[in-house]
Design an enzyme around this catalytic site. Structure first.
Site, PDB file in Angstrom:
ATOM      1  CE1 TYR A 155      -3.810   2.435   0.913  1.00  0.00           C
ATOM      2  CE2 TYR A 155      -2.082   3.504   2.176  1.00  0.00           C
ATOM      3  CZ  TYR A 155      -3.330   3.530   1.601  1.00  0.00           C
ATOM      4  OH  TYR A 155      -4.114   4.656   1.708  1.00  0.00           O
ATOM      5  CD  GLU A 214      -6.035   4.156  -1.240  1.00  0.00           C
ATOM      6  OE1 GLU A 214      -6.140   4.441  -0.039  1.00  0.00           O
ATOM      7  OE2 GLU A 214      -6.970   3.664  -1.904  1.00  0.00           O
TER       8      GLU A 214
END
Length: 430
Positions: free
Chosen positions: A151, A240
């Site tokens: 992530y 993101e």
């Protein structure tokens, strides 16, 4: 005479200072109210396929892909890509995989089946509500053999008032779950407002992701720097990549991305304006924006019409306190007009869930009697089929209350106290 002039001068200086202090306070609270309104408005978003485009232009590796709108286009895209492909619904909501709107396919027939299902069914997930959302676009992307998932994101840290880069070895899952279950798994580095991502910060972030191979570490750093560049270049509030993956062949690439942008910076980004997809937005919120109204739809059944973002939030709080559920956030602004108030009622009452409305207005710039006249006009033009409890306070409030009384409109129920008004509308709805 000299003493008298000195006294007058001193009085003038004192008066000027008082006026200046009042002006500063007014600007401060007006700015605070504006900021509250901005923070409650939903951010500008783009689809995954558009976010992939921005990342690719910033040098971030992404799998080959095409966006389509029909079943036949999906099959043709798969045939051009070849091998295994992932069919992904393009919507502004998470939970696509669990809802069956992300499919791994190894043949044209399976792509056809997946595309037909997604384009003819509404996607239902925890983020969409029970009614779900329609899918009009699909992303057909080349599948990759994943060895590890990570992530990476850049967001605005409002407490520190600067962007922060966050990375985690636990990718492919909701970061909120990771933060709750294992907060130590998320490593953060704050960005200098002018210098951006420093070399030592980049090295620490790459190390936190666990890349030890020299070439893979360079590739991971390139991804992080590319994401930071996109964040700054396009005035993002969120950029993101989830997940960033390392393939079995050693490649590092982004296979999913999400980006939100600061609405107040859109005038600088014509390209982002062209990416805007109105079909993914709430129609009532879009309609409100056209009339300079700050409206956000909620799940309750008590409509709210308030002037001022802070007052609107307090109004929703007091409705909840007395057992009700707000159906919306609606700030008509300090200088609401008759036409604006009428349009606000049209928007509120177009929501079939609304069983009652609480109007809470503090008359300052917009005087209470003007608001009362607007309410009466709205009642005649729109037609109130649900109880509308009205609490007015401020400039010309006595005349306003008399106007409402003389209008004798059964659905308009006047109250002088906010607590009484909230209690009454909650009782009426129940």
């Amino acid at each position: 005479m000299t003493g008298m002039l000195t006294s007058c001068e001193q009085h003038a200086k004192t008066h000027f200072t008082q006026v200046l202090v009042l002006a500063v306070y007014w600007v401060f609270f007006a700015t605070l109210d504006f900021c509250r309104a901005v923070w409650t408005m939903p951010p500008m978003k783009i689809h995954e396929y558009q976010a992939r485009q921005l990342l690719a232009e910033a040098g971030v590796p992404v799998p080959k892909s095409e966006v389509v709108e029909t079943v036949e286009e999906a099959v043709a895209a798969y045939q051009r890509i070849g091998g295994k492909a992932v069919v992904k619904a393009q919507v502004f909501a998470g939970g696509r995989g669990k809802a069956g709107f992300v499919k791994l396919c190894d043949s044209a027939e399976r792509v056809r089946e997946a595309a037909k299902f997604m384009l003819t069914n509404r996607m239902v997930s925890p983020q969409t509500g029970a009614e779900g959302i329609a899918v009009s676009k699909l992303l057909i992307a080349a599948a990759v053999d994943i060895e590890s998932e990570y992530y990476v994101a850049v967001v605005v840290d409002r407490a520190r008032r600067c962007p922060v880069v966050m990375v985690s070895r636990e990718g492919g899952v909701e970061i909120e779950v990771v933060a709750h279950r294992n907060p130590g798994a998320i490593v953060k580095r704050w960005l200098h407002p002018h210098l951006g991502l420093m070399n030592f910060d980049a090295a620490q972030l790459v190390a936190a992701l666990g890349f030890t191979d020299k070439e893979q570490a360079k590739a991971a750093e390139k991804v992080i720097r590319g994401l930071v560049d996109v964040f700054y270049k396009f005035d993002c509030s969120l950029a993101e990549i989830n997940p960033l993956v390392r393939t079995k062949s050693g490649e590092v690439m982004a296979i999913d991305a999400k980006m939100n942008f600061d609405d107040n910076a859109m005038f600088r980004h014509k390209r982002l304006q062209e990416m805007f997809d109105p079909t993914e937005e709430n129609p009532m919120e879009m309609r409100a924006k056209e009339h300079n109204l700050s409206y956000i739809a909620l799940d309750g059944n008590i409509g709210c019409l308030v002037n001022g973002a802070g007052l609107a939030m307090a109004t929703m709080d007091i409705i909840k306190l007395h057992g009700g559920d707000p159906a919306n956030f609606l700030d008509v602004g300090g200088s609401v007009t008759k036409d604006g108030a009428i349009e606000a009622f049209r928007i509120i009452l177009s929501d079939r869930k609304v069983k009652g409305v609480l109007v809470n207005i503090f008359g300052g710039i917009a005087k209470c009697d003007v608001i009362a006249e607007a309410l009466i006009a709205a009642a005649k033009e729109v037609g109130f089929k649900v109880p509308v409890v009205v609490r007015l306070e401020g400039t010309n409030v006595d005349r306003a209350r008399q106007l409402l009384k003389d209008a004798a409109i059964p659905a308009l129920i006047g109250e002088t106290d906010l607590t009484d008004a909230a209690q009454k509308v909650c009782v009426k709805v129940v």
